[in-house]
Design an enzyme around this catalytic site. Sequence first.
Site, PDB file in Angstrom:
ATOM      1  N   HIS A 260       0.841  -1.207   0.000  1.00 29.35           N
ATOM      2  CA  HIS A 260       0.000   0.000   0.000  1.00 29.35           C
ATOM      3  C   HIS A 260       0.882   1.266   0.000  1.00 29.35           C
ATOM      4  O   HIS A 260       0.723   2.148  -0.858  1.00 29.35           O
ATOM      5  CB  HIS A 260      -0.893  -0.032   1.250  1.00 29.35           C
ATOM      6  CG  HIS A 260      -1.809   1.143   1.402  1.00 29.35           C
ATOM      7  ND1 HIS A 260      -3.122   1.119   1.003  1.00 29.35           N
ATOM      8  CD2 HIS A 260      -1.602   2.384   1.922  1.00 29.35           C
ATOM      9  CE1 HIS A 260      -3.700   2.285   1.264  1.00 29.35           C
ATOM     10  NE2 HIS A 260      -2.791   3.080   1.828  1.00 29.35           N
ATOM     11  N   GLU A 261       1.817   1.326   0.926  1.00 28.10           N
ATOM     12  CA  GLU A 261       2.653   2.531   1.026  1.00 28.10           C
ATOM     13  C   GLU A 261       3.551   2.695  -0.199  1.00 28.10           C
ATOM     14  O   GLU A 261       3.892   3.820  -0.579  1.00 28.10           O
ATOM     15  CB  GLU A 261       3.494   2.512   2.312  1.00 28.10           C
ATOM     16  CG  GLU A 261       2.706   2.414   3.624  1.00 28.10           C
ATOM     17  CD  GLU A 261       1.702   3.541   3.849  1.00 28.10           C
ATOM     18  OE1 GLU A 261       1.852   4.611   3.230  1.00 28.10           O
ATOM     19  OE2 GLU A 261       0.734   3.329   4.623  1.00 28.10           O
TER      20      GLU A 261
ATOM     21  N   HIS B  23       1.743   4.788  -2.688  1.00 24.85           N
ATOM     22  CA  HIS B  23       1.916   6.216  -2.380  1.00 24.85           C
ATOM     23  C   HIS B  23       3.314   6.683  -2.798  1.00 24.85           C
ATOM     24  O   HIS B  23       3.491   7.766  -3.362  1.00 24.85           O
ATOM     25  CB  HIS B  23       1.752   6.458  -0.876  1.00 24.85           C
ATOM     26  CG  HIS B  23       0.348   6.396  -0.369  1.00 24.85           C
ATOM     27  ND1 HIS B  23      -0.660   7.138  -0.918  1.00 24.85           N
ATOM     28  CD2 HIS B  23      -0.211   5.691   0.661  1.00 24.85           C
ATOM     29  CE1 HIS B  23      -1.800   6.904  -0.254  1.00 24.85           C
ATOM     30  NE2 HIS B  23      -1.554   6.020   0.700  1.00 24.85           N
TER      31      HIS B  23
ATOM     32  N   GLU C 114      -4.746   8.047  -2.707  1.00 24.10           N
ATOM     33  CA  GLU C 114      -5.268   6.757  -2.255  1.00 24.10           C
ATOM     34  C   GLU C 114      -5.520   5.832  -3.449  1.00 24.10           C
ATOM     35  O   GLU C 114      -5.409   4.615  -3.325  1.00 24.10           O
ATOM     36  CB  GLU C 114      -6.555   6.990  -1.453  1.00 24.10           C
ATOM     37  CG  GLU C 114      -6.927   5.870  -0.522  1.00 24.10           C
ATOM     38  CD  GLU C 114      -5.979   5.671   0.666  1.00 24.10           C
ATOM     39  OE1 GLU C 114      -5.090   6.523   0.893  1.00 24.10           O
ATOM     40  OE2 GLU C 114      -6.121   4.641   1.342  1.00 24.10           O
TER      41      GLU C 114
END
Lengths: 504, 504
Positions: free
Chosen positions: B272-273, B276, B302
């Site tokens: 997930h990170e 980003h 997101e």
Amino acid sequence: MTAADRSSSTLTPAYDALVARNARAWRLEHLGAIASWDQAANMPPKGNEARAAALAELGTLLHGMATDPLLRELLDRAEQEPLDVLQRANLREMRRDWVAHNALPAALVEQRALATARCEHAWRTQRPANDWAGFVANLRPVVRIAREEAQCLSQATGLAPYDALIDRFEPGMRAVELERLFGDLRSWLPGLIERVTVRQAGETVRRPQGPFDRAAQKALGLEVMRLLGFDFDAGRLDESTHPFSGGVPEDVRLTTRYHDDDLQQALYGVIHETGHARYEQNLPRAWLGQPIGRARSYGIHESQSLAFEMQLGMHPGFVALLVPLLERHFGPQPAFAPDNLARLLTRIEPGFIRVDADELTYPAHVMLRFELEQALIGGEIEVEDLPALWDAKMAAYLGVDTRGNHRDGAMQDVHWPTGAFGYFPCYTLGAMYAAQWFAAMRRATPDLDARIAAGDLAPVFDWLREQVWLQGSCWPTPELALRASGEPLEPAHYRAHLERRYLG
Amino acid sequence: MTAADRSSSTLTPAYDALVARNARAWRLEHLGAIASWDQAANMPPKGNEARAAALAELGTLLHGMATDPLLRELLDRAEQEPLDVLQRANLREMRRDWVAHNALPAALVEQRALATARCEHAWRTQRPANDWAGFVANLRPVVRIAREEAQCLSQATGLAPYDALIDRFEPGMRAVELERLFGDLRSWLPGLIERVTVRQAGETVRRPQGPFDRAAQKALGLEVMRLLGFDFDAGRLDESTHPFSGGVPEDVRLTTRYHDDDLQQALYGVIHETGHARYEQNLPRAWLGQPIGRARSYGIHESQSLAFEMQLGMHPGFVALLVPLLERHFGPQPAFAPDNLARLLTRIEPGFIRVDADELTYPAHVMLRFELEQALIGGEIEVEDLPALWDAKMAAYLGVDTRGNHRDGAMQDVHWPTGAFGYFPCYTLGAMYAAQWFAAMRRATPDLDARIAAGDLAPVFDWLREQVWLQGSCWPTPELALRASGEPLEPAHYRAHLERRYLG
């Protein structure tokens, strides 16, 4: 105008305004300190350009604050206000800062930035190439600008030119005093080095056998930091290429560097940096953010790292405390016998390189540099004269031949390329102060050596905390020394320490 | 006046001055970003007070720069200058920033800071104590101030009040559009959750057996980041209590948190990170430091993390790529069979807590919060009404009973206590955009799923880089979506993705 500027309900409005300005700069400098530590300890390569730009922007901002034209008037008005002794000391340090930031014409500051950046940058490749001629071309303008800088600072402070450069690093120290100290050193150090060399020629010393697991080295370092009273709630230990002590007093960041085949470098590096760190961690809390809340000087800072590394760290009683820790992390080795370790740590070897030098030969390197840079700034010699003088002094002080080896001669240090004339003496001042502190501690605690051997280090730390750490920058260095030890800096303590340790 | 302010040799002096001011703020913000990351990843506890003061001082400085009265005139003059399309977009974003910083009266900003600090601080103990009455007393003034804030922003922007709050996080998004999107979602999501619950009741899934060595988890995470194209020369992975993506585009700092008995949290947190992070690492370099060089919005950010975590990370082809890595680090386990892993990752479980929710039930949590905060800001309901409405919606959307459980109900999130009304919708906008991006990718690369299964992730990264990352903030979100995918935000893609994955 800040809130404090507008305050008129106190009797010291100008002083209060200056305090608020210092506190503001202090908070912003915090970010620079952490970002600089991160740059050395964490930052990946592609972050460097943006980081350098960010730190430069902060530098510009802080310079703007330090050269705000309003400051002159605030300082003058504050002088007339009813201040107590510490406030007055704080104001004295504020004026020191003001002079440092405002004494030089902007054009000279810019010239210096350009010349030192060019010289240092080229030096990074010229040194490995032993390119003396190339280096001279860049160092010449750096020296010329340093002489101008010395003149400007001299006019602003009333000090002699080289004194004004020294005073940036060691407030209150003068060349005439350094001549006395190094003159004394010159009279006995080369002879002492010779005698110790002869004496050690007959000794056998075992070296610990590696490789030494890096995680175990780190665990050992953390344990030794704990033994030395480092506050891990207010600091960290990390790794970097060039070990240093950074961060802020509330959060001190130490770094070290591990070698697979050599325990001593990382371990004694950590002990050294822990000395710097405990000074920072124990500065007077109530004054943090103000000039007198800062560490006193480079020499006094070095006196703390050397008190830890040399006076305490190589003390036979302390070395014996390390043995069980070494055995726990690396298993038993004959080399870990306490008397062997003590012999190993005091092994001397005259060599070319200052940063690799042992406790006994190190001051000879500094003495040489002091003599040369004093003559350079005074205009008695030019950059071209350095190699011949360097060779002669290295032969006289350490008996080594550096002819033609510029790389390991006058090109070895980053100080002169960056214009930091007046800095070198601080290393040996630190060693002298450290010896003087321990002499004073032994007067205060006659069984100090037995206490250290028993693992009770409190008398050392308590003395340093009270006499040095908590004093911050309240006094100029000579007064700090007098208050702490009852006498001005006295190289006899240093000589006695070295003779006891190396001939005792 | 900066050098750029004084420049008069260009045709765009006001615009150039604004560019220089933005670059300066950007460089200073860099230090805040690194210090904030350090605060979460490294800082020992006693450093916190000084760090908070340093960051607050920087905040004051940046706020002063953003509210400099000269800016209004510079913005107005720049509007009249001959700018190209990207410069004009940059100017549009500068004005957005200016409105955000200048629309609120200073007194309201101060009230907001006090009310949110009090509410958040108390919430940290009131939530575990399930103290709804105490929480209400603090949340009420926060809501009152948020309503005033919405009015002020409404006047400054011409948007409706709640729209003006949303626009801070998702430029161009309006409540009427959110009503369309969530209205659509409401029509099929609860039914889909029910059907999937029934279907999964009959499935057996094996869970990987721990404990999982943390060093091995970290090594796995680093390998997966490499697989996902993270540039380790421009960023790092560290640990922190609350995982996040921080730092600066030139040096992105990810953090994660390891659990001995659970592989999935750290691994999918890292994935997930990394989404980003790649967005930040691939923002348009030429525009870094300017408003259009920033990531577009919270929803679009997101959409990148969820494109990585959900669309790609839970893709059966990608899951199969993870199997050899898992086996290498933790040995073979029956649970590592690709079809079992895929089933495990898509296991759903309606529950109380948004941050613990799975892909399918998560949007129900967001829908509920959107409906409630819209009514709160609009004055249709008051803070006292939240529990009953919360209970009713949780029962309707997820079939769970939250009565009396405020701690796991309306008190569970930090967003409202900190006044971040308008933020929640971004989470589900991100999920919807992510599905839309993958639908567009499949049109561009019809064999996308086979390519992913073969370990060729370039079509995914190339599309995202070109269509999203390199676009920075050049366009308002709706235009970005249209340019990237050829259509406005269309929740049918999201629905199709979820139905294919959970019922396919």
